[in-house]
Structures are given as structure tokens and as C-alpha cells.
Design a protein around this motif. Sequence first.
Motif, mmCIF file in Angstrom:
data_model
loop_
_atom_site.group_PDB
_atom_site.id
_atom_site.type_symbol
_atom_site.label_atom_id
_atom_site.label_comp_id
_atom_site.label_asym_id
_atom_site.label_seq_id
_atom_site.Cartn_x
_atom_site.Cartn_y
_atom_site.Cartn_z
ATOM 1 N N MET A 92 0.839 -1.185 0.000
ATOM 2 C CA MET A 92 0.000 0.000 0.000
ATOM 3 C C MET A 92 0.882 1.246 0.000
ATOM 4 N N PRO A 93 0.596 2.179 -0.891
ATOM 5 C CA PRO A 93 1.337 3.439 -0.877
ATOM 6 C C PRO A 93 1.059 4.215 0.421
ATOM 7 N N THR A 94 2.045 4.981 0.849
ATOM 8 C CA THR A 94 1.918 5.793 2.061
ATOM 9 C C THR A 94 2.412 7.202 1.786
ATOM 10 N N ILE A 95 1.685 8.168 2.302
ATOM 11 C CA ILE A 95 2.133 9.558 2.272
ATOM 12 C C ILE A 95 2.048 10.097 3.694
ATOM 13 N N LYS A 96 2.702 11.219 3.938
ATOM 14 C CA LYS A 96 2.607 11.856 5.248
ATOM 15 C C LYS A 96 1.971 13.229 5.048
ATOM 16 N N VAL A 97 0.956 13.491 5.867
ATOM 17 C CA VAL A 97 0.218 14.749 5.766
ATOM 18 C C VAL A 97 0.348 15.506 7.073
ATOM 19 N N LYS A 98 0.717 16.770 6.960
ATOM 20 C CA LYS A 98 0.899 17.637 8.132
ATOM 21 C C LYS A 98 -0.334 18.512 8.314
ATOM 22 N N GLY A 99 -0.747 18.673 9.579
ATOM 23 C CA GLY A 99 -1.829 19.592 9.889
ATOM 24 C C GLY A 99 -3.126 18.944 10.329
ATOM 25 N N SER A 112 0.872 10.085 13.705
ATOM 26 C CA SER A 112 2.049 10.125 12.835
ATOM 27 C C SER A 112 1.807 10.925 11.558
ATOM 28 N N GLY A 113 0.543 11.142 11.228
ATOM 29 C CA GLY A 113 0.214 11.836 9.992
ATOM 30 C C GLY A 113 0.291 10.943 8.765
ATOM 31 N N LYS A 114 0.469 9.637 8.969
ATOM 32 C CA LYS A 114 0.611 8.714 7.840
ATOM 33 C C LYS A 114 -0.749 8.350 7.252
ATOM 34 N N LYS A 121 -0.752 15.786 -3.941
ATOM 35 C CA LYS A 121 -0.323 17.032 -3.285
ATOM 36 C C LYS A 121 -1.315 18.160 -3.563
ATOM 37 N N GLU A 122 -1.776 18.260 -4.789
ATOM 38 C CA GLU A 122 -2.729 19.316 -5.149
ATOM 39 C C GLU A 122 -4.043 19.150 -4.390
ATOM 40 N N ALA A 123 -4.562 17.924 -4.335
ATOM 41 C CA ALA A 123 -5.838 17.675 -3.657
ATOM 42 C C ALA A 123 -5.738 17.939 -2.154
ATOM 43 N N ILE A 124 -4.641 17.521 -1.537
ATOM 44 C CA ILE A 124 -4.460 17.703 -0.094
ATOM 45 C C ILE A 124 -4.232 19.180 0.238
ATOM 46 N N THR A 125 -3.449 19.860 -0.582
ATOM 47 C CA THR A 125 -3.190 21.288 -0.364
ATOM 48 C C THR A 125 -4.473 22.106 -0.512
ATOM 49 N N LYS A 126 -5.306 21.716 -1.467
ATOM 50 C CA LYS A 126 -6.561 22.435 -1.729
ATOM 51 C C LYS A 126 -7.484 22.429 -0.511
ATOM 52 N N ILE A 127 -7.403 21.382 0.318
ATOM 53 C CA ILE A 127 -8.278 21.309 1.505
ATOM 54 C C ILE A 127 -7.575 21.818 2.773
ATOM 55 N N PHE A 184 -4.201 21.177 3.949
ATOM 56 C CA PHE A 184 -3.167 20.396 4.619
ATOM 57 C C PHE A 184 -1.909 20.370 3.749
ATOM 58 N N GLU A 185 -0.837 19.811 4.275
ATOM 59 C CA GLU A 185 0.438 19.801 3.555
ATOM 60 C C GLU A 185 0.978 18.377 3.463
ATOM 61 N N VAL A 186 1.352 17.963 2.263
ATOM 62 C CA VAL A 186 2.014 16.672 2.077
ATOM 63 C C VAL A 186 3.489 16.896 2.346
#
Length: 65
Positions: free
Chosen positions: A1-8, A36-38, A53-59, A61-63
Motif C-alpha cells: 500500500m502506498p503511504t504519504i505523510k500529511v501535516k496539519g 504520525s500523519g501517515k 499534493k494538489e488535492a491535499i493542499t486544496k483542503i 493540509f500539507e504533504v
Amino acid sequence: MPTIKVKGMSCQHCVKSVTEAMEALGAHDVSIDLLSGKVTYSESTPITPEAIKEAITKIGFEVVG
């Protein structure tokens, strides 16, 4: 499974917002660990990091990482 980290993210509303944004891109089985923000997810077709990144930033939050 892919994982990203999101701040905020700090609450269940944040989790819902990020989950909905990821699902709108075609992700499914989205799982978020607030501490963890994962964010882990499955994808039927590849989702580009730029689209995520675009979708998360639009709402609001920060990747990171």
C-alpha cells in the motif's frame, strides 16, 4: 500500500476531509493515523504524487516527505 505523510491533521473532521479528497482521486481503503500523519491507501490505477499534493493542499493540509 502506498503511504504519504500529511501535516496539519488534528481531528476526525481532518481525517474525513483527507479521506474524501483521496477517494475523489480514485484511492480506496484509505487509512489515516493522526499521531504520525501517515496516510495509507490502495489504488486501482496509479495516482500521481502531484495530484495527491494538489488535492491535499486544496483542503488546507500539507504533504510532507
